[in-house]
Design an enzyme around this catalytic site. Structure first.
Site, PDB file in Angstrom:
ATOM      1  N   CYS A 171       6.169  -5.305   0.689  1.00 53.84           N
ATOM      2  CA  CYS A 171       6.295  -3.969   0.097  1.00 53.84           C
ATOM      3  C   CYS A 171       6.127  -2.881   1.156  1.00 53.84           C
ATOM      4  CB  CYS A 171       5.334  -3.839  -1.077  1.00 53.84           C
ATOM      5  SG  CYS A 171       5.846  -2.563  -2.233  1.00 53.84           S
ATOM      6  N   HIS A 200       5.175  -8.641  -4.265  1.00 52.44           N
ATOM      7  CA  HIS A 200       3.779  -8.937  -3.890  1.00 52.44           C
ATOM      8  C   HIS A 200       3.364 -10.366  -4.242  1.00 52.44           C
ATOM      9  CE1 HIS A 200       2.390  -4.770  -3.034  1.00 52.44           C
ATOM     10  NE2 HIS A 200       3.351  -4.434  -3.874  1.00 52.44           N
ATOM     11  N   GLY A 212       0.866  -1.177   0.000  1.00 50.44           N
ATOM     12  CA  GLY A 212       0.000   0.000   0.000  1.00 50.44           C
ATOM     13  C   GLY A 212       0.896   1.217   0.000  1.00 50.44           C
ATOM     14  N   ARG A 261      12.666   3.475   0.344  1.00 49.79           N
ATOM     15  CA  ARG A 261      11.361   3.505  -0.329  1.00 49.79           C
ATOM     16  C   ARG A 261      11.539   3.865  -1.810  1.00 49.79           C
ATOM     17  NH1 ARG A 261       8.136   7.829   1.339  1.00 49.79           N
ATOM     18  NH2 ARG A 261       6.309   6.807   0.464  1.00 49.79           N
ATOM     19  N   ILE A 291       5.998  -3.138  -7.297  1.00 51.75           N
ATOM     20  CA  ILE A 291       5.202  -1.935  -7.572  1.00 51.75           C
ATOM     21  C   ILE A 291       5.703  -0.804  -6.670  1.00 51.75           C
ATOM     22  CG2 ILE A 291       2.885  -0.946  -7.623  1.00 51.75           C
ATOM     23  CD1 ILE A 291       1.835  -3.894  -7.708  1.00 51.75           C
ATOM     24  N   GLU A 328       1.040 -12.015  -3.130  1.00 53.39           N
ATOM     25  CA  GLU A 328      -0.422 -12.154  -3.061  1.00 53.39           C
ATOM     26  C   GLU A 328      -1.074 -11.904  -4.416  1.00 53.39           C
ATOM     27  OE1 GLU A 328       1.312  -9.688  -2.031  1.00 53.39           O
ATOM     28  OE2 GLU A 328       0.283  -7.780  -2.367  1.00 53.39           O
TER      29      GLU A 328
HETATM   30  N1  GLN Z   1       5.937   2.980  -2.346  1.00 59.29           N
HETATM   31  C1  GLN Z   1       5.098   2.471  -1.306  1.00 59.29           C
HETATM   32  C2  GLN Z   1       5.511   2.968   0.071  1.00 59.29           C
HETATM   33  O1  GLN Z   1       6.423   3.699   0.214  1.00 59.29           O
HETATM   34  C3  GLN Z   1       5.072   0.962  -1.303  1.00 59.29           C
HETATM   35  C4  GLN Z   1       4.397   0.445  -2.541  1.00 59.29           C
HETATM   36  C5  GLN Z   1       3.690  -0.858  -2.371  1.00 59.29           C
HETATM   37  O2  GLN Z   1       3.401  -1.300  -1.231  1.00 59.29           O
HETATM   38  N2  GLN Z   1       3.352  -1.483  -3.457  1.00 59.29           N
HETATM   39  O3  GLN Z   1       4.903   2.607   1.040  1.00 59.29           O
END
Ligand code: GLN
Length: 197
Positions: free
Chosen positions: A82, A177, A50, A111, A140, A179
């Protein structure tokens, strides 16, 4: 708890529904976790992908940040994907101002480590702990693990050596991910940890 461990998925933000579905398909008794009482009832927890800065804000707003830290300290098995990996990291680079993590994994993550040109990509990873078949991994806006302390096991790295999956004690984290791909081996590996705990 032999067959059906009760496992929570932090459900403040992000793709928690996908994790709930995978864990349910694997036969776990799954609960979305939004409140401290729900956290207290589970034998393991997944922190989904997320946006970690939002998840951080919401976890503090919902009074979950301290209970989460206490749960990690007490040895609750937790798997972060993530943004969830970011939440579990002791040190977060390129965090937004004021962003905190839960911590527990003695690692440094960065990040959005792949920049805007390579925001999202997919690749096959060798993950020896999951067997010989490589795992198709979806990244992602993913973080990367820049360094790990002694005591942290690297489970997977990209071809250039950048670390994207780690384990330390009861904690597990992936930049990608699982999932989303239908390959449930990481979730099975996590459920084995929950059963063994
Ligand atoms: N870029 C998001 C973050 O800094 C992480 C992206 C993801 O969970 N797919 O939290």
């Amino acid at each position: 708890m032999a067959g059906k461990p009760k496992v929570g998925v932090l459900a403040l933000q992000g793709d928690f529904r996908e994790h709930l579905a995978v864990l349910n398909d694997l036969g776990a008794d799954v609960v979305p976790v939004k409140r401290p009482e729900e956290l207290a009832s589970v034998a393991g927890l997944v922190i989904p992908g997320g946006e970690s800065s939002v998840m951080d804000k919401l976890s503090r707003m919902f009074g979950l940040a301290e209970p989460l830290r206490a749960a990690v300290a007490s040895g609750l098995p937790v798997y972060g994907t993530c943004a969830g990996l970011i939440m579990l990291s002791n040190t977060v680079l390129d965090a937004i101002s004021g962003q905190e993590s839960i911590g527990g994994l003695d690692i440094v993550v960065r990040r959005n480590a792949f920049g805007s040109q390579l925001d999202s990509f997919e690749t096959d990873l060798d993950i020896p702990v999951l067997g010989e078949t490589p795992m198709h991994a979806v990244f992602i806006r993913a973080p990367v693990v820049e360094s790990v302390a002694p005591g942290v096991t690297v489970l997977a790295a990209l071809g250039d050596g950048r670390v994207v999956a780690v384990e330390q004690g009861s904690l597990l984290g992936t930049s990608f991910h699982p999932e989303m791909t239908g390959d449930t081996r990481f979730h099975e590996y996590f459920l084995d940890k929950v059963r063994a705990a």
